[in-house]
Design a protein around this motif. Structure first.
Motif, short mmCIF file in Angstrom:
data_model
loop_
_atom_site.label_atom_id
_atom_site.label_comp_id
_atom_site.label_asym_id
_atom_site.label_seq_id
_atom_site.Cartn_x
_atom_site.Cartn_y
_atom_site.Cartn_z
N THR B 238 0.81 -1.22 0.00
CA THR B 238 0.00 0.00 0.00
C THR B 238 0.84 1.27 0.00
O THR B 238 1.28 1.76 1.04
CB THR B 238 -0.98 0.02 1.20
OG1 THR B 238 -0.24 -0.08 2.41
CG2 THR B 238 -1.97 -1.13 1.12
N GLY B 239 1.05 1.79 -1.21
CA GLY B 239 1.62 3.13 -1.37
C GLY B 239 0.52 4.01 -1.95
O GLY B 239 -0.44 3.50 -2.54
N MET B 240 0.66 5.31 -1.81
CA MET B 240 -0.32 6.19 -2.44
C MET B 240 -0.16 6.09 -3.96
O MET B 240 0.94 5.88 -4.46
CB MET B 240 -0.10 7.65 -2.01
CG MET B 240 -0.45 7.92 -0.55
SD MET B 240 -0.11 9.62 -0.04
CE MET B 240 -1.56 10.49 -0.66
N VAL B 241 -1.25 6.20 -4.70
CA VAL B 241 -1.12 6.20 -6.16
C VAL B 241 -1.49 7.55 -6.78
O VAL B 241 -1.19 7.81 -7.94
CB VAL B 241 -1.98 5.10 -6.84
CG1 VAL B 241 -1.52 3.73 -6.42
CG2 VAL B 241 -3.45 5.28 -6.55
N TRP B 242 -2.11 8.40 -6.00
CA TRP B 242 -2.52 9.68 -6.53
C TRP B 242 -2.47 10.72 -5.43
O TRP B 242 -2.76 10.39 -4.31
CB TRP B 242 -3.95 9.60 -7.10
CG TRP B 242 -4.28 10.78 -7.94
CD1 TRP B 242 -4.09 10.92 -9.28
CD2 TRP B 242 -4.82 12.04 -7.49
NE1 TRP B 242 -4.47 12.17 -9.69
CE2 TRP B 242 -4.93 12.87 -8.61
CE3 TRP B 242 -5.20 12.54 -6.24
CZ2 TRP B 242 -5.40 14.19 -8.52
CZ3 TRP B 242 -5.68 13.84 -6.15
CH2 TRP B 242 -5.77 14.65 -7.29
N PRO B 243 -2.10 11.99 -5.70
CA PRO B 243 -1.67 12.55 -6.99
C PRO B 243 -0.27 12.07 -7.39
O PRO B 243 0.44 11.50 -6.57
CB PRO B 243 -1.67 14.05 -6.71
CG PRO B 243 -1.79 14.25 -5.25
CD PRO B 243 -2.21 12.99 -4.63
N PRO B 244 0.10 12.32 -8.67
CA PRO B 244 1.34 11.77 -9.21
C PRO B 244 2.58 12.11 -8.38
O PRO B 244 3.48 11.29 -8.23
CB PRO B 244 1.46 12.41 -10.60
CG PRO B 244 0.07 12.83 -10.95
CD PRO B 244 -0.66 13.10 -9.68
N GLY B 245 2.62 13.32 -7.83
CA GLY B 245 3.79 13.75 -7.07
C GLY B 245 4.05 12.92 -5.82
O GLY B 245 5.17 12.88 -5.32
N VAL B 246 3.03 12.27 -5.29
CA VAL B 246 3.23 11.48 -4.07
C VAL B 246 3.12 9.99 -4.34
O VAL B 246 3.10 9.19 -3.42
CB VAL B 246 2.25 11.88 -2.95
CG1 VAL B 246 2.49 13.31 -2.53
CG2 VAL B 246 0.81 11.68 -3.36
N GLU B 374 -6.96 5.28 -2.28
CA GLU B 374 -6.49 4.48 -3.41
C GLU B 374 -5.03 4.13 -3.15
O GLU B 374 -4.22 5.01 -2.88
CB GLU B 374 -6.58 5.29 -4.70
CG GLU B 374 -7.88 5.15 -5.45
CD GLU B 374 -7.80 5.84 -6.79
OE1 GLU B 374 -7.29 5.23 -7.74
OE2 GLU B 374 -8.22 7.01 -6.87
N VAL B 375 -4.71 2.84 -3.27
CA VAL B 375 -3.34 2.41 -2.96
C VAL B 375 -2.84 1.40 -4.00
O VAL B 375 -3.64 0.74 -4.66
CB VAL B 375 -3.26 1.75 -1.57
CG1 VAL B 375 -3.59 2.74 -0.46
CG2 VAL B 375 -4.18 0.52 -1.48
N GLY B 376 -1.53 1.29 -4.12
CA GLY B 376 -0.91 0.30 -4.98
C GLY B 376 0.50 0.01 -4.47
O GLY B 376 1.02 0.77 -3.64
N PRO B 377 1.12 -1.07 -4.95
CA PRO B 377 2.43 -1.45 -4.43
C PRO B 377 3.52 -0.40 -4.70
O PRO B 377 3.49 0.30 -5.71
CB PRO B 377 2.75 -2.74 -5.20
CG PRO B 377 1.43 -3.27 -5.61
CD PRO B 377 0.59 -2.07 -5.88
N THR B 378 4.46 -0.31 -3.77
CA THR B 378 5.56 0.64 -3.89
C THR B 378 6.84 -0.02 -3.38
O THR B 378 6.81 -0.78 -2.41
CB THR B 378 5.24 1.93 -3.11
OG1 THR B 378 6.35 2.82 -3.20
CG2 THR B 378 4.96 1.66 -1.63
N THR B 379 7.95 0.24 -4.07
CA THR B 379 9.24 -0.33 -3.67
C THR B 379 9.59 0.20 -2.29
O THR B 379 9.64 1.41 -2.09
CB THR B 379 10.35 0.08 -4.65
OG1 THR B 379 9.88 -0.14 -5.97
CG2 THR B 379 11.61 -0.71 -4.40
#
Lengths: 248, 607
Positions: B238-246, B374-379
């Motif tokens: 769970t990483g943020m997916v929006w806005p693009p800058g974050v 809204e979340v998606g995978p993040t390294t």
């Protein structure tokens, strides 16, 4: 795509000037995003300090349209973009380069504040017992991310440059966190009055207004510390007792 | 030769996150002269971002917990590739690590009877994470920082190490430059301790800041030390997916620990669809039981949202790939639904997850008490790193120690949430102790000034031609191309074909990095710094890719579409890398030593 102009201060300790950069902007962008775009595409050597991009580390402090803010938490949608957005370094600290200032004074100040000194542990395994309510009282002070925006805006430092006599709002928050720590046994009140110069603060609350963590610096940290100084040093009854019986 | 300043320490610590600070405190307590060099200002390292808590079997909340359960959980999470001795030491010593912090002023949330409160987290059988709301990392780094500055440790802030110096085989010092003026510093030391953290900047979407370019890994590799487990990169689900800058900024697992659920665009709780065999007995099979678990019901099993991070990340990728994602290419994480279960839910969320509340409100205009995120995978984290001895944390290069994220072993194929902060405390302390003894037992070192000067010349060569790059591109562009390559070809789901193309791309990027030139002067010049970090990122990227190719199975964070199952034989070995005499990267399969019977028994009992 829309564009916006950023009037960025470029310079060194010897001096500098504002330079305008136009860059494309998109929904949700913050000032730091724009600075990074400009750095990557137009000015590779533009100096800016940043780390977390989420308002947690307190590295990217600057003055945006004249207001002390974190660049990573200032959304472009909150700024008027029909004129250039000015971005300049914190003015209360010496410039290193462009948007980066020398904040090392703050780190030296912290060393001078008496360290945490706990009462003996409450349990065999070396641990303590505390109620959540006791802990809650000081959590507010421990939220500080050391962005130093409160130091930047404080007129005692910014205009009067009393860095040698006054530790500034950040460190009153730090001291409040120690003085009200449920386990701490140290007494920092004499220093508060003397070396730390709490008396110079005249409660204009500028620091509270700029705190990105919404710490009520003046009301919850500085005023209670001022009261402790008054209680300890200026209580007339206490003074009389002290004189008569040598009590402190 | 450019001008430089020289400094001498018994122990030189590189990095000032949790591991570096904890190590420095311990080294200085042992009475040796200790210096810290760190890339940013003190207190800004990524430890500050840690949200969930410190995993330690204090058993304050559930008396069934103890070090053995923590050990078994860690090994299961790591798919048994962990260095078992490190997992044992970690589980045994983590509680004392937490108590040390409290003794230095850290204030954790409390139980009703006044002890340290512990919360649930993915992969941990019992509530185990000591925490302060969702800002545990800040509490930890500030406590260590404030305790450390009163110990007389020298701190060189905004100073970046570019080369380790050797005296024969022994690591004897370092060359660094300061950001502010671009001047060089040469450090002479009896022991050097790396605590440089992660490698997130090798990928496009990451929770890591600019600092995390794998410096420690590359420094150790260049100094002849071994790297291990480099195929295991943790993608936090769970990483943020929006806005693009974050995009990529972390959303704590604590959200799920407090009852947050993952939903696809159809509103389906998709985590119930795929529960791995290894965890089936421990996982709730209905929403009711999962909710009871998050509310402290000791009879209930955990909801599938709290399965290990590798698995949750892959389930999210599956939903997105199959067209059931959210509008900005993620899935939904919803904590607001607990309104249906709890009175005063909004206050509860703000109290338990204040930073998350603030982060979404300020950066995405999302009110998490009322609407889903809204979340998606993040390294997020590198399980692999410098190969160290479990007890002493010394690398395979004498005099060189490593602790924290840059060291390998504890986490195996996948790290459990909460185990990194405890890792920093346990192995930071151990590394500090052993580096100090090494310094006391071994004589002073001699600095190879010629090597130091060569390093400085290499760094300054980047200014030649005043920024006219031979191949027409600058350092940011090369870094972005590398990130894009790794994201696309060596990400969450991998294949041989893609990783071979990544290797080719990395070779081309090396050529471009060789030719890159920068403009401006040496003062606080990010372009120059980015160019200096490039070789480190390239070593890391190559190591990840070569290890990923070599492990022809799927295990933990390493998922091969062309080898989707686990392979028994490969589950008994680690992949070890080092620089060969010809300068090429060598990879070796190293069998994992047999687990001693008592530890094996613990694992069997907890299955």
């Amino acid at each position: 795509m829309a564009t916006a102009t950023f009037r960025i201060w470029r310079g060194s300790p010897q001096g500098g000037r504002f330079e305008d950069y136009s860059t494309e902007i998109s929904e949700g962008m913050v000032v730091l995003d724009a600075i990074h775009d400009i750095q990557a595409r137009q000015a590779n050597d533009l100096a800016v300090r940043w780390n977390c991009k989420a308002g947690r580390c307190g590295s990217c402090s600057a003055e945006i349209d004249g207001q002390p803010r974190l660049m990573c938490m200032t959304r472009l949608s909150t700024l008027p973009l029909d004129r250039p957005v000015t971005v300049e370094p914190m003015r209360a600290f010496p410039v290193v380069k462009d948007l980066v200032t020398d904040v090392s004074w703050n780190f030296r100040v912290k060393k001078q504040i008496k360290a945490f000194n706990p009462r003996p542990p409450d349990a065999q395994d070396g641990s303590w017992r505390m109620l959540q309510e006791e802990v809650d009282r000081v959590q507010e002070f421990r939220k500080c991310i050391e962005c130093f925006l409160c130091q930047d805006v404080c007129h005692v430092l910014r205009e009067h440059h009393l860095h040698e006599q006054f530790v500034g709002p950040r460190f009153f928050v730090h001291i409040a966190g120690l003085e009200m720590h449920p386990l701490d046994t140290e007494d920092r009140v004499p220093e508060l009055r003397q070396a730390h110069g709490v008396g110079y603060c005249n409660i204009t609350k500028c620091c509270t207004k700029v705190c990105p963590e919404s710490i009520r610096i003046t009301d919850n940290a500085i005023i209670p510390l001022k009261e402790r100084v008054v209680d300890e040093f200026y209580d007339p009854l206490k003074k009389l007792f002290a004189k008569l019986w040598g009590l402190v | 030769m450019a001008q430089y300043e020289t400094y001498q320490y018994d122990v030189l610590v590189i990095g000032a996150g949790g591991a570096g600070l904890r190590a420095a405190i311990e080294a200085s307590a042992a009475g040796v002269a200790t210096g810290i060099v760190c890339k940013s200002l003190l207190g800004k390292a990524h430890t500050v971002m840690a949200e969930g808590g410190i995993a330690a079997a204090l058993s304050n909340v559930d008396e069934r917990d103890n070090w053995k359960v923590h050990f078994a959980d860690t090994m299961r999470g790591g798919q048994y590739l962990n260095n078992w001795r490190m997992a044992e030491l970690h589980a045994r010593e983590a509680p004392q690590g937490v108590r040390d912090l409290e003794a230095w002023g850290a204030l954790f949330d409390r139980t009703r009877d006044g002890r340290i409160l512990q919360r649930n987290f993915g992969g941990h059988k019992y509530p185990r994470l000591a925490h302060v709301g969702d800002r545990t990392g800040l509490e930890m780094i500030r406590t260590l920082q404030d305790h450390g500055v009163h110990r007389g440790i020298d701190v060189h802030m905004e100073c970046t190490v570019i080369t380790l110096l050797k005296d024969g085989d022994r690591v004897a010092g370092a060359v660094a430059y300061d950001r502010e003026r671009g001047r060089f510093r040469i450090f002479q030391a009896r022991a050097v301790l790396l605590a440089t953290g992660g490698i997130g900047r090798a990928y496009e979407i990451t929770s890591n800041s600019w600092e995390y370019t794998g410096d420690g890994l590359a420094l150790a590799y260049e100094a002849g030390a071994e790297l291990m487990d480099m195929e295991f990169v943790q993608f936090h689900p769970t990483g943020m997916v929006w806005p693009p800058g974050v995009r990529g900024i972390l959303v704590t697992e604590g959200v799920r620990g407090e009852g947050g659920v993952l939903l696809n665009k159809e509103g389906r709780r998709f985590m119930f669809d795929d529960i791995p065999e290894l965890y089936r007995n421990q996982t709730a099979d209905n929403e009711e039981e999962g909710w009871r678990y998050t509310q402290g019901d000791k009879q209930a099993r955990r909801p599938p949202e709290l399965l290990t991070r590798d698995h949750v990340a892959r389930c999210i990728v599956r939903e997105i790939k199959e067209g059931r994602g959210s509008p900005h290419g993620g899935v939904f994480l919803d904590i607001s639904w607990i309104r249906k279960r709890l009175p005063h839910a909004a206050e509860h969320i703000k109290k338990k997850l204040p930073s998350m509340y603030h982060q979404f409100k300020a950066l995405a205009d999302i009110e998490i008490t009322r609407e889903p995120m809204e979340v998606g995978p993040t390294t997020h984290y590198m399980m692999g790193g410098i190969h160290v001895d479990a007890d002493s944390q010394m690398s395979t290069a004498p005099g060189l120690f490593a602790a924290g994220e840059c060291a390998a072993g504890l986490h195996g194929a996948n790290r459990l949430g909460g185990n990194s902060l405890s890792d920093l405390l346990v192995f930071g302390k151990r590394a500090g102790t052993h580096a100090a003894s090494f310094a006391q037992e071994h004589g002073p070192t001699r600095i190879d000034l010629e090597a130091a000067e060569a390093s400085v010349r290499r760094a300054l060569r980047l200014f030649e031609g005043n920024g006219q790059p031979a191949l027409g591109d600058g350092p940011y562009r090369i870094q972005q191309d590398l990130q894009e390559t790794m994201q696309r070809l060596v990400g969450i789901v991998r294949t041989e074909h893609e990783m071979l193309s990544a290797l080719e791309a990395i070779e081309q990027l090396k050529v471009r990095a060789q030719a890159v030139r920068v403009s401006g002067n040496r003062e606080y010049n990010s372009g120059w710094h980015t160019a200096l970090d490039l070789p480190n990122l390239l070593i890391v990227a190559e190591a990840i890719t070569r290890s990923g190719l070599e492990r022809r199975e799927s295990r933990g964070a390493h998922f091969r579409e062309d080898y989707p199952s686990q392979d028994l034989a490969q589950g008994k070995l680690n992949l070890v890398l080092r620089k060969g005499p010809d300068g090429q990267m060598r990879i070796e399969r190293r069998p994992i030593p047999q687990l001693p019977q008592p530890l094996q028994q613990i694992i069997d009992e907890m299955k």
